[in-house]
Design a protein around this motif. Structure first.
Motif, PDB file in Angstrom:
ATOM      1  N   ALA A 162       0.895  -1.375   0.015  1.00 13.59           N
ATOM      2  CA  ALA A 162       0.006   0.023  -0.114  1.00 13.59           C
ATOM      3  C   ALA A 162       0.837   1.279   0.137  1.00 13.59           C
ATOM      4  CB  ALA A 162      -0.936   0.050   1.288  1.00 13.59           C
ATOM      5  N   GLY A 163       1.973   1.149   0.750  1.00  9.13           N
ATOM      6  CA  GLY A 163       2.842   2.317   0.906  1.00  9.13           C
ATOM      7  C   GLY A 163       3.647   2.683  -0.427  1.00  9.13           C
ATOM      8  N   ARG A 164       3.592   1.840  -1.329  1.00 11.56           N
ATOM      9  CA  ARG A 164       4.636   2.112  -2.629  1.00 11.56           C
ATOM     10  C   ARG A 164       3.739   2.853  -3.609  1.00 11.56           C
ATOM     11  NH1 ARG A 164       5.393  -3.712  -5.866  1.00 11.56           N
ATOM     12  NH2 ARG A 164       6.421  -2.193  -7.104  1.00 11.56           N
ATOM     13  N   GLN A 165       2.502   2.872  -3.343  1.00 10.61           N
ATOM     14  CA  GLN A 165       1.589   3.194  -4.440  1.00 10.61           C
ATOM     15  C   GLN A 165       2.135   4.464  -4.847  1.00 10.61           C
ATOM     16  OE1 GLN A 165      -0.535   1.185  -5.570  1.00 10.61           O
ATOM     17  NE2 GLN A 165      -0.244  -0.266  -4.438  1.00 10.61           N
ATOM     18  N   ASP A 166       1.866   5.711  -4.372  1.00 13.34           N
ATOM     19  CA  ASP A 166       1.838   6.882  -5.108  1.00 13.34           C
ATOM     20  C   ASP A 166       2.515   7.931  -4.351  1.00 13.34           C
ATOM     21  OD1 ASP A 166       0.194   7.055  -2.897  1.00 13.34           O
ATOM     22  OD2 ASP A 166      -1.510   7.318  -4.160  1.00 13.34           O
ATOM     23  N   GLY A 167       3.229   7.902  -3.085  1.00 10.72           N
ATOM     24  CA  GLY A 167       3.810   8.736  -2.601  1.00 10.72           C
ATOM     25  C   GLY A 167       2.726   9.676  -1.485  1.00 10.72           C
ATOM     26  N   ALA A 168       1.575   9.263  -1.886  1.00  7.17           N
ATOM     27  CA  ALA A 168       0.509  10.338  -0.837  1.00  7.17           C
ATOM     28  C   ALA A 168       0.448   9.558   0.481  1.00  7.17           C
ATOM     29  CB  ALA A 168      -0.915  10.272  -1.703  1.00  7.17           C
ATOM     30  N   LEU A 169       1.650   9.647   1.197  1.00  2.00           N
ATOM     31  CA  LEU A 169       1.577   8.990   2.391  1.00  2.00           C
ATOM     32  C   LEU A 169       0.347   9.430   3.563  1.00  2.00           C
ATOM     33  CD1 LEU A 169       3.140   6.856   3.894  1.00  2.00           C
ATOM     34  CD2 LEU A 169       4.595   8.715   5.163  1.00  2.00           C
ATOM     35  N   LEU A 170       0.456  10.835   3.370  1.00  2.00           N
ATOM     36  CA  LEU A 170      -0.689  11.610   4.510  1.00  2.00           C
ATOM     37  C   LEU A 170      -2.136  10.891   4.238  1.00  2.00           C
ATOM     38  CD1 LEU A 170       0.572  15.161   4.652  1.00  2.00           C
ATOM     39  CD2 LEU A 170       0.806  13.427   6.530  1.00  2.00           C
ATOM     40  N   GLY A 171      -2.375  10.693   3.001  1.00  2.00           N
ATOM     41  CA  GLY A 171      -3.664  10.275   2.677  1.00  2.00           C
ATOM     42  C   GLY A 171      -3.710   8.649   2.534  1.00  2.00           C
ATOM     43  N   ARG A 172      -2.607   7.958   2.990  1.00  2.00           N
ATOM     44  CA  ARG A 172      -2.677   6.698   2.976  1.00  2.00           C
ATOM     45  C   ARG A 172      -2.852   5.915   4.526  1.00  2.00           C
ATOM     46  NH1 ARG A 172      -3.803   2.813  -1.183  1.00  2.00           N
ATOM     47  NH2 ARG A 172      -2.908   4.405  -2.492  1.00  2.00           N
ATOM     48  N   ILE A 173      -2.194   6.574   5.409  1.00  2.00           N
ATOM     49  CA  ILE A 173      -1.987   6.092   6.633  1.00  2.00           C
ATOM     50  C   ILE A 173      -3.300   5.822   7.577  1.00  2.00           C
ATOM     51  CG2 ILE A 173       0.463   6.663   7.282  1.00  2.00           C
ATOM     52  CD1 ILE A 173      -0.434   8.995   8.290  1.00  2.00           C
ATOM     53  N   PHE A 174      -4.383   6.709   7.138  1.00  2.00           N
ATOM     54  CA  PHE A 174      -5.658   6.572   7.485  1.00  2.00           C
ATOM     55  C   PHE A 174      -6.293   4.923   7.332  1.00  2.00           C
ATOM     56  CE2 PHE A 174     -10.227   7.531   8.224  1.00  2.00           C
ATOM     57  CZ  PHE A 174     -10.256   8.215   9.595  1.00  2.00           C
ATOM     58  N   SER A 175      -5.852   4.457   6.318  1.00  2.00           N
ATOM     59  CA  SER A 175      -6.172   3.032   6.009  1.00  2.00           C
ATOM     60  C   SER A 175      -5.765   2.028   7.221  1.00  2.00           C
ATOM     61  CB  SER A 175      -5.649   2.516   4.757  1.00  2.00           C
ATOM     62  OG  SER A 175      -4.258   2.640   4.621  1.00  2.00           O
ATOM     63  N   ALA A 176      -4.735   2.292   7.930  1.00  2.00           N
ATOM     64  CA  ALA A 176      -4.459   1.677   9.180  1.00  2.00           C
ATOM     65  C   ALA A 176      -5.738   1.544   9.957  1.00  2.00           C
ATOM     66  CB  ALA A 176      -3.153   2.020   9.633  1.00  2.00           C
ATOM     67  N   ARG A 177      -6.529   2.698  10.205  1.00  2.00           N
ATOM     68  CA  ARG A 177      -7.583   2.591  10.929  1.00  2.00           C
ATOM     69  C   ARG A 177      -8.825   2.062  10.391  1.00  2.00           C
ATOM     70  NH1 ARG A 177      -9.883   4.905  15.397  1.00  2.00           N
ATOM     71  NH2 ARG A 177     -11.883   5.569  15.412  1.00  2.00           N
ATOM     72  N   THR A 178      -9.175   2.378   8.922  1.00  2.00           N
ATOM     73  CA  THR A 178     -10.480   1.870   8.478  1.00  2.00           C
ATOM     74  C   THR A 178     -10.312   0.432   8.248  1.00  2.00           C
ATOM     75  OG1 THR A 178      -9.723   2.645   6.381  1.00  2.00           O
ATOM     76  CG2 THR A 178     -10.876   4.206   7.321  1.00  2.00           C
TER      77      THR A 178
END
Lengths: 292, 292
Positions: free
Chosen positions: A195-211
């Motif tokens: 998931a983290g390698r996807q697109d550099g949009a880390l701030l918009g990816r970390i919330f997935s750890a919650r959802t």
């Protein structure tokens, strides 16, 4: 016969080696106080060194590298610019209270994102002096260093705060609330890397750890590994965007293996350097400086 | 004559409006307890509502949106999938204890990064119902929401944890140690946005907030604004990579202006929506549901 005493003295660690005439290790000490702890001791750095390797002192020159030359260390020395090789480090040793201090490196000092290191340059020199060759280097840690060597010299590097950011997110944001301790899940770590390698949009990816956890698609004892994978996956994907040539991880234990796994998920073969890079770098710089 | 009572009830905020037959605001209340505070009161949510708008109750239907329908709210309701418009929200109102609850939205529920919102969908409906048109929407906050509307419906969104990550970095990493409070520096913020927009490698960029300060190229009272710019610059650069059409910021005060500045640095014209989007959205959904 002792030819050289080398010390790698970091913020939270002290390691020292007694070396023979060929640079071979005759004796070693670990687990000494880092500079934060040593600075607070009665007698300070001198006493801390005496306590750990007092019996060695006086038998050979002493060379030291690491955060010990920072503002909070024994003596503050000026950073050297890039490209930087063993000869330049040897030519700029600082003799202070009988110890030859190796200074650190600065990258892009006048640019928009200047960066600094103290200690890692010596580990990379250790790798290069052993015939390890140029390429991309990763030194994982609280503050990972990503460095590039070309023609036997350090030519660029960047500090990536992955480890410290992981701790801050886990302990001080909503992402930590769903985390439960577990045995460690390589599967969750790999999912995070993907998931983290996807697109550099880390701030918009970390919330997935919650959802993902709220939706029961990630077990509570897997959230931390997933989040770790998200961050390291982002770090490795960004760090290797322009990578060519070999990739070497200089580090130990679980963390080095974790990075190797992340590289593998991204399809990149990365090798873990053998232990002893700091000691070998100290030897090489001392040899260049005719101390040994 | 009161036609509708609307409540926007979030985690830390409570706002309510008494509306007339054309949806005009006759009276308003702010500063009520958010769901975290209200849940702990004797009498709970019912009493909290009574305390703030008791004199209005019984005169008209009540409609409520926001985190009040989450697991920690008054009643938990199921998320609705995308695309989502006012009619779908109206068709799925949940009547509980005399209140019509608007539920939230879920994005990509089976994909690698599912996401959820409760409350922001109503604000976007408010914008669309006022003839604001489709486009990209940003709702800045502790957890910013980036949403897209097409054909009058919400078609995609993502939660970006910029505000909370900023707080964790400032208060719980080495980056905070050099920060001193100041009057606020738009120049430092703009510098941060310029740096943050660069390449998506945020983890490898934030350390510059420390090195620039150590090198006296950033004043201690500018470090926080620079770091804020780094994060918001990254957020805006990533969020607008595929952007076309209009960009609307739904938010208030300094934070909305800060985002508008970040868009401007990136060469994108973003307008700030007029206030009242939540109230207008509640009216539109109630009207569609024949409550008003």
């Amino acid at each position: 016969m002792t030819a050289l005493i080398g010390i790698d003295w970091g913020t939270t660690s002290f390691r020292a080696w007694r070396m023979g005439a060929g640079g071979e290790v005759l004796d070693r000490v670990g687990d000494g106080p880092g500079i934060l702890a040593a600075a607070g001791l009665p007698g300070g750095f001198r006493q801390a060194m005496q306590d750990r390797i007092g019996s060695w002192l006086g038998t050979a020159p002493v060379i030291a590298s690491g955060m010990i030359t920072s503002r909070n260390g024994w003596i503050e020395t000026a950073y050297l610019p890039l490209p930087l090789d063993a000869a330049a480090l040897a030519a700029n040793l600082t003799l202070h209270e009988g110890i030859h201090f190796v200074t650190g490196a600065v990258s892009d000092p006048d640019g928009p994102a200047p960066d600094v290191m103290r200690g890692e340059e010596t580990e990379i020199i250790g790798h290069l002096s052993g015939g390890g060759g140029d390429g991309l280097f990763v030194l994982p840690g609280t503050h990972s260093k990503w460095a590039r060597a070309e023609g036997g010299a350090l030519t660029g590097f960047r500090t990536v705060m992955t480890g410290e950011v992981f701790g801050a997110l886990r302990d001080h944001t909503i992402l930590g609330r769903l985390i439960q301790p577990g045995p460690g899940s390589e599967d969750a770590f790999r999912r995070g890397v993907e998931a983290g390698r996807q697109d550099g949009a880390l701030l918009g990816r970390i919330f997935s750890a919650r959802t993902l956890a709220l939706m029961d698609r990630l077990a509570p004892d897997q959230v931390a590994d997933y989040l770790s994978g998200l961050l390291i996956g982002d770090e490795v994907a960004q760090g290797t965007r322009d990578a060519g040539g070999s990739v070497t991880i200089i580090g130990r234990g679980d963390l080095a293996l974790r990075y190797q796994t992340a590289f593998a998920v991204l399809g990149i073969a990365a090798r873990i350097a053998p232990p002893g890079m700091a000691q070998r770098g100290l030897w090489e710089i001392a040899r260049m400086g005719k101390l040994a």
